[in-house]
Design a protein around this motif. Structure first.
Motif, PDB file in Angstrom:
ATOM      1  N   GLN A  77      28.499  76.787  87.812  1.00 44.61           N
ATOM      2  CA  GLN A  77      27.305  77.190  88.740  1.00 44.61           C
ATOM      3  C   GLN A  77      27.307  76.700  90.307  1.00 44.61           C
ATOM      4  O   GLN A  77      26.970  76.898  90.898  1.00 44.61           O
ATOM      5  N   GLU A  78      28.568  74.827  90.002  1.00 38.64           N
ATOM      6  CA  GLU A  78      29.088  74.707  91.474  1.00 38.64           C
ATOM      7  C   GLU A  78      29.407  76.002  92.765  1.00 38.64           C
ATOM      8  O   GLU A  78      28.946  76.123  93.792  1.00 38.64           O
ATOM      9  N   ALA A  79      30.490  76.490  91.981  1.00 37.42           N
ATOM     10  CA  ALA A  79      31.046  78.331  92.855  1.00 37.42           C
ATOM     11  C   ALA A  79      29.654  79.077  92.915  1.00 37.42           C
ATOM     12  O   ALA A  79      29.679  79.877  93.948  1.00 37.42           O
ATOM     13  N   GLU A  80      29.128  79.505  91.985  1.00 35.76           N
ATOM     14  CA  GLU A  80      28.015  80.287  92.029  1.00 35.76           C
ATOM     15  C   GLU A  80      26.333  79.346  93.498  1.00 35.76           C
ATOM     16  O   GLU A  80      26.355  80.295  94.315  1.00 35.76           O
ATOM     17  N   LEU A  81      26.796  78.767  92.907  1.00 31.58           N
ATOM     18  CA  LEU A  81      25.499  78.137  94.465  1.00 31.58           C
ATOM     19  C   LEU A  81      26.375  77.757  95.954  1.00 31.58           C
ATOM     20  O   LEU A  81      25.562  78.404  96.993  1.00 31.58           O
ATOM     21  N   PRO A 123      16.756  80.057 100.707  1.00 29.56           N
ATOM     22  CA  PRO A 123      17.232  79.587 100.011  1.00 29.56           C
ATOM     23  C   PRO A 123      17.180  78.828  98.982  1.00 29.56           C
ATOM     24  O   PRO A 123      17.936  78.380  98.157  1.00 29.56           O
ATOM     25  N   LEU A 124      15.692  78.397  99.131  1.00 29.98           N
ATOM     26  CA  LEU A 124      15.212  77.471  97.944  1.00 29.98           C
ATOM     27  C   LEU A 124      15.144  78.880  96.202  1.00 29.98           C
ATOM     28  O   LEU A 124      15.011  78.369  95.109  1.00 29.98           O
ATOM     29  N   ASN A 125      15.154  80.168  97.129  1.00 31.45           N
ATOM     30  CA  ASN A 125      14.675  81.097  96.234  1.00 31.45           C
ATOM     31  C   ASN A 125      15.747  80.893  95.122  1.00 31.45           C
ATOM     32  O   ASN A 125      16.481  80.884  93.548  1.00 31.45           O
ATOM     33  N   GLN A 126      17.354  81.236  95.959  1.00 28.60           N
ATOM     34  CA  GLN A 126      18.319  81.117  95.274  1.00 28.60           C
ATOM     35  C   GLN A 126      18.891  80.004  94.516  1.00 28.60           C
ATOM     36  O   GLN A 126      19.336  79.891  93.692  1.00 28.60           O
ATOM     37  N   VAL A 127      18.698  79.005  94.719  1.00 25.04           N
ATOM     38  CA  VAL A 127      18.659  77.409  93.732  1.00 25.04           C
ATOM     39  C   VAL A 127      18.365  77.376  92.754  1.00 25.04           C
ATOM     40  O   VAL A 127      18.123  77.533  91.453  1.00 25.04           O
ATOM     41  N   ALA A 128      16.413  77.890  93.376  1.00 26.96           N
ATOM     42  CA  ALA A 128      15.724  77.996  91.562  1.00 26.96           C
ATOM     43  C   ALA A 128      16.032  79.033  90.254  1.00 26.96           C
ATOM     44  O   ALA A 128      16.321  78.467  89.336  1.00 26.96           O
ATOM     45  N   ALA A 129      16.818  80.396  91.103  1.00 23.88           N
ATOM     46  CA  ALA A 129      17.683  81.105  90.142  1.00 23.88           C
ATOM     47  C   ALA A 129      18.274  80.074  89.778  1.00 23.88           C
ATOM     48  O   ALA A 129      18.811  80.876  88.130  1.00 23.88           O
ATOM     49  N   SER A 130      19.512  80.053  90.163  1.00 23.01           N
ATOM     50  CA  SER A 130      20.367  78.893  89.825  1.00 23.01           C
ATOM     51  C   SER A 130      19.838  78.368  88.437  1.00 23.01           C
ATOM     52  O   SER A 130      20.317  77.690  87.309  1.00 23.01           O
ATOM     53  N   LEU A 131      18.653  76.776  88.962  1.00 27.13           N
ATOM     54  CA  LEU A 131      18.692  75.949  87.532  1.00 27.13           C
ATOM     55  C   LEU A 131      18.197  76.483  86.892  1.00 27.13           C
ATOM     56  O   LEU A 131      17.583  76.212  85.473  1.00 27.13           O
ATOM     57  N   LYS A 132      17.580  77.734  87.259  1.00 28.95           N
ATOM     58  CA  LYS A 132      16.919  79.184  85.570  1.00 28.95           C
ATOM     59  C   LYS A 132      18.129  78.968  85.018  1.00 28.95           C
ATOM     60  O   LYS A 132      17.782  79.359  83.594  1.00 28.95           O
ATOM     61  N   GLN A 133      19.471  79.718  84.718  1.00 35.87           N
ATOM     62  CA  GLN A 133      19.671  80.264  84.589  1.00 35.87           C
ATOM     63  C   GLN A 133      21.120  79.112  84.252  1.00 35.87           C
ATOM     64  O   GLN A 133      21.100  79.264  82.829  1.00 35.87           O
ATOM     65  N   TYR A 134      21.144  77.715  84.644  1.00 34.02           N
ATOM     66  CA  TYR A 134      21.693  76.644  84.619  1.00 34.02           C
ATOM     67  C   TYR A 134      21.273  75.840  83.883  1.00 34.02           C
ATOM     68  O   TYR A 134      20.515  74.826  85.028  1.00 34.02           O
ATOM     69  N   ASP A 135      20.186  75.683  82.845  1.00 28.05           N
ATOM     70  CA  ASP A 135      18.958  74.548  82.555  1.00 28.05           C
ATOM     71  C   ASP A 135      19.562  73.737  81.807  1.00 28.05           C
ATOM     72  O   ASP A 135      18.458  72.598  80.968  1.00 28.05           O
ATOM     73  N   GLN A 136      20.945  73.297  81.909  1.00 30.90           N
ATOM     74  CA  GLN A 136      21.299  72.220  80.945  1.00 30.90           C
ATOM     75  C   GLN A 136      21.734  70.620  81.386  1.00 30.90           C
ATOM     76  O   GLN A 136      22.107  69.540  81.596  1.00 30.90           O
TER      77      GLN A 136
END
Length: 217
Positions: A77-81, A123-136
């Motif tokens: 997740q860190e690398a993708e963000l 940028p917030l859309n990108q963050v939201a997409a990551s948070l939905k994918q990594y939901d743990q």
């Protein structure tokens, strides 16, 4: 047989821990090494005197898998963000289990406003997409201000900004039950408020991502 099992466990531990030395910041290896050690100790105890070696081996393998699992998850997740938010103004920091996204207020909000600036939607859309994918992970959003002006006004503004970011993420499909928003006002500066450069750094919103079972600080 006991000697062989002990050697396997020791070799596994050394292999996991040596991964840390290869690149200096291999967090997956770190989590795996810790998991191996904890698992081996638990397995040895559960296995009893006669099966202590076998129990340690099984515990080491299970513990190592669990440790590397979360480490890999957070590393990925860190690398993708970092890739998605490059040149966005968002600073990404890793602190153990936690991933911290630091968004400067000068980029995210207009002066004295709690409305997210339109140029920061992407940028917030990108963050939201990551948070939905990594939901743990749990999501803590904290607003911060400089020390100029009345403290209560700064506390209120920091809270409103944190809530605005949280509401935006929810609108993009992030589960709201994962989100906790709060305002710290001027109480947690990262730089001096004596000059504009420092005050600019203090005016920020942070998104802290932690494992679900970790108590928020």
């Amino acid at each position: 047989m006991k000697t062989s099992l002990r050697l396997i466990v020791a070799s596994t531990v050394l292999a996991m821990l040596s991964g840390c030395a290869v690149d200096g910041i291999n967090k997956t290896a770190t989590y795996g090494g810790i998991g191996v050690l904890a698992g081996a100790a638990t397995g040895a105890l559960v296995g009893g005197h006669k099966n202590r070696g076998k129990g340690a081996l099984i515990g080491a393998l299970v513990g190592g898998a669990a440790g590397t699992g979360y480490g890999y998850y957070a590393d990925k997740q860190e690398a993708e963000l970092r890739n998605q938010l490059a040149n966005s103004g968002v600073d990404i920091q890793r602190q153990g289990d936690q991933i911290k996204l630091i968004m400067p207020g000068s980029v995210t909000f207009s002066s004295n406003s709690s409305d997210v600036a339109s140029q920061f939607y992407n940028p917030l859309n990108q963050v939201a997409a990551s948070l939905k994918q990594y939901d743990q992970s749990s999501i803590e959003i904290v607003g911060h201000t400089d020390s100029v002006g009345a403290r209560q006004r700064n506390l209120d503004l920091s809270m409103l900004r944190a809530q605005s970011v949280g509401n935006y993420l929810i609108a993009q499909g992030v589960n709201g039950t994962r989100i906790n928003s709060r305002g710290a006002g001027p109480d947690q500066p990262v730089a001096s408020n004596a000059d504009e450069y420092g005050r600019t750094q203090n005016r920020r919103v942070e998104i802290n991502l932690r494992p679900m079972n970790t108590t928020q600080q």
